[in-house]
Scaffold this motif. Sequence first.
Motif, short mmCIF file in Angstrom:
data_model
loop_
_atom_site.label_atom_id
_atom_site.label_comp_id
_atom_site.label_asym_id
_atom_site.label_seq_id
_atom_site.Cartn_x
_atom_site.Cartn_y
_atom_site.Cartn_z
N LEU B 11 -3.94 -52.39 35.22
CA LEU B 11 -3.55 -51.19 35.95
C LEU B 11 -3.07 -51.55 37.35
O LEU B 11 -2.04 -51.05 37.82
N GLN B 12 -3.79 -52.45 38.01
CA GLN B 12 -3.39 -52.85 39.38
C GLN B 12 -2.05 -53.58 39.38
O GLN B 12 -1.21 -53.34 40.24
N ARG B 13 -1.88 -54.46 38.39
CA ARG B 13 -0.61 -55.18 38.35
C ARG B 13 0.55 -54.24 38.03
O ARG B 13 1.62 -54.34 38.60
N SER B 14 0.31 -53.28 37.13
CA SER B 14 1.37 -52.31 36.80
C SER B 14 1.75 -51.50 38.04
O SER B 14 2.93 -51.31 38.34
N LEU B 15 0.72 -51.04 38.75
CA LEU B 15 1.00 -50.26 39.96
C LEU B 15 1.76 -51.10 40.98
O LEU B 15 2.70 -50.64 41.62
N HIS B 16 1.34 -52.36 41.13
CA HIS B 16 1.99 -53.23 42.11
C HIS B 16 3.47 -53.38 41.83
O HIS B 16 4.31 -53.21 42.70
N TRP B 17 3.82 -53.67 40.57
CA TRP B 17 5.22 -53.95 40.28
C TRP B 17 6.06 -52.68 40.22
O TRP B 17 7.23 -52.67 40.61
N LEU B 56 4.10 -42.15 47.92
CA LEU B 56 2.88 -41.66 48.57
C LEU B 56 1.78 -41.44 47.53
O LEU B 56 0.63 -41.89 47.70
N VAL B 57 2.13 -40.77 46.44
CA VAL B 57 1.13 -40.49 45.40
C VAL B 57 0.64 -41.79 44.76
O VAL B 57 -0.57 -42.01 44.59
N LEU B 58 1.60 -42.69 44.44
CA LEU B 58 1.21 -43.96 43.83
C LEU B 58 0.31 -44.78 44.76
O LEU B 58 -0.65 -45.42 44.32
N ALA B 59 0.62 -44.73 46.05
CA ALA B 59 -0.16 -45.52 47.01
C ALA B 59 -1.59 -45.00 47.10
O ALA B 59 -2.54 -45.79 47.19
N LEU B 63 -4.84 -47.14 46.12
CA LEU B 63 -5.95 -47.36 47.04
C LEU B 63 -7.28 -47.06 46.34
O LEU B 63 -8.26 -47.81 46.48
N ALA B 64 -7.27 -46.00 45.55
CA ALA B 64 -8.50 -45.63 44.83
C ALA B 64 -8.82 -46.69 43.78
O ALA B 64 -9.99 -47.09 43.62
N VAL B 65 -7.80 -47.19 43.09
CA VAL B 65 -8.01 -48.21 42.07
C VAL B 65 -8.51 -49.50 42.71
O VAL B 65 -9.42 -50.17 42.20
N ALA B 67 -10.25 -49.69 45.45
CA ALA B 67 -11.63 -49.48 45.85
C ALA B 67 -12.56 -49.63 44.64
O ALA B 67 -13.68 -50.12 44.76
N ARG B 68 -12.06 -49.24 43.49
CA ARG B 68 -12.87 -49.28 42.27
C ARG B 68 -12.99 -50.71 41.72
O ARG B 68 -14.06 -51.15 41.33
N TYR B 69 -11.84 -51.41 41.66
CA TYR B 69 -11.82 -52.70 40.97
C TYR B 69 -11.76 -53.90 41.91
O TYR B 69 -11.88 -55.03 41.46
N GLY B 70 -11.50 -53.69 43.18
CA GLY B 70 -11.46 -54.80 44.13
C GLY B 70 -10.29 -55.73 43.87
O GLY B 70 -9.30 -55.35 43.24
N ALA B 71 -10.41 -56.95 44.37
CA ALA B 71 -9.33 -57.92 44.24
C ALA B 71 -9.95 -59.29 44.00
O ALA B 71 -11.07 -59.56 44.44
N PRO B 72 -9.23 -60.16 43.32
CA PRO B 72 -9.72 -61.53 43.14
C PRO B 72 -9.90 -62.19 44.51
O PRO B 72 -9.14 -61.90 45.43
#
Lengths: 355, 187
Positions: B11-17, B56-59, B63-65, B67-72
């Motif tokens: 999900l994070q990678r999809s949002l990023h790209w 704006l909405v995606l960002a 941010l919520a994602v 906060a939930r899943y963090g980062a490596p």
Amino acid sequence: MAQPSPSPPRPALGSLALIAVIVAAGAGAFAFTAGWLSPDRITPTKLVDALAPPTGPALGHRRNHAKGICFTGVFEANGNGTQLSRAQVFATGQYPVLGRFNLGTPDPNAPDATVRVRGMGLQLSTPGGEVWRTAMIDLPFFPVATPEAFYELLRNSHSKDPEAMKNFAAAHPEFVAFGDWAKSAPWTASYAEDAFHSLNSFIFTDTSGGEHAVRWSLLPQAQVTSITEADLAKLGPNHLEQDITDRVAKAPQRWTLLVTLANPGDPTADPSKAWPEGRRTVEVGTLVVQKIEAESDGPCRDINFDPTILPSGIKVSDDPFPAARSSAYAKSYDLRTSEAKYYPYQPQTATGAQP
Amino acid sequence: MSSSGKRFTVLQRSLHWLMAACILAMLFIGVGMVSTIMPKYVPLLATHKTLGITILVLALIRLAVRARYGAPALPADLPEPMRLAAHLSHYALYALMIGMPLIGWAMMSAGAYPVVLYGGIRLPAILPQSDELHALLWSAHFYLAFAFFALVLLHLAAALFHALVRRDGVFESMAPVPSRDDAAPAE
């Protein structure tokens, strides 16, 4: 620190060069898109700069049609427009308007009789929050056929080369009609006696999805009396603003909004060409100007009468001017709002507010 | 619930790209539209507004994602200045992803412009009409756009530096598809 890297260390120089090339390509593409590598591109900034007289622009003011006065009133729709467009403003009823009578000059202090072209900016609002903005002039057609030609016209009209305008007219035969109009069209001594035309064509979309190429005009209901340029000059440099203020103080002033439909094949992309006589027209309502307010404190001062701000049911056509006007008006607006300190205007405090 | 894996979640990678494409398009549309008087100005402007609100909405979702899943975690051997630069640039990117659309929306509001998106969606004004605020917000929107693009280039350069020079797994953590030597050992 031992790296568990599976691949042998390779010279970083090649990788660094590749990164530099990629970043430079990105920056280059951005610069190209911004027009920095295209000196011939006509930008809104160039177009707006070209409007300024040789002495420079009047800071804090509109870059064109700089002299004006605000009004408010209503648009009384008679319902006839609903057959052409689903825009709410055509449904029978009254809708608030604000607008601005103005002179086609970059000089906010130009005497009335020195300016041949007059204009009206108008905003019609409907209860759903939609707005329709239009900026019209009293010329029934535009002097030139394309925004590029308009830019050339401005540049040549400020040129010191005595042949410049002659050469321009030779290259733009449509410009002759403007000269004829400027010489022969009657002057009036009142904004209330002037007609105002959209010039540009737009597309009306009706409730069944049908599309109609249209232009519109506001035709004065006041008795029109022509006056000579010399007699207008004798009435004083600011006669028009005083006249419309006096007239509206006595009684609301009215214009009929007339929509003209193109026949198939009529030139919709070229505002220098009037459509032939006999085109179908529909009277869609009446503009009623009820109150005049000085521009400095008036509701029109900070409105950009961008002709591409349209309600659902009206859209731009293949006429290239509305887009060019929109981008230039935005530039003009950005400039004058950032130059507010140069505008002769004292912000009113709560205690100093008018009664 | 911070991610202990080497990679961001799908999900994070999809949002990023997805956002990378949106933001790049946005920045190019922005500088392109303000420098043209061509008919494309009208659709570009409408796209700019619609895409801005989309970003704006995606960002906010992102941010919520996050906060939930963090980062490596960043590589342990990453020098402190690079670590600091990584953190600061990401704070700045998030601030711009959220701030730029809001500034643009506020600028339109202060200029008494209706904000109309594709599909006839109308947004309310978030500021009263004000020439002073319009001028201030216009300058902020303009200059921050260039800062944003510079930051995007810096981000790109850093990602490529991790991928090509340091080869420390940072690029792979956000890569759209797993690389050959990243065959999820944990699964």
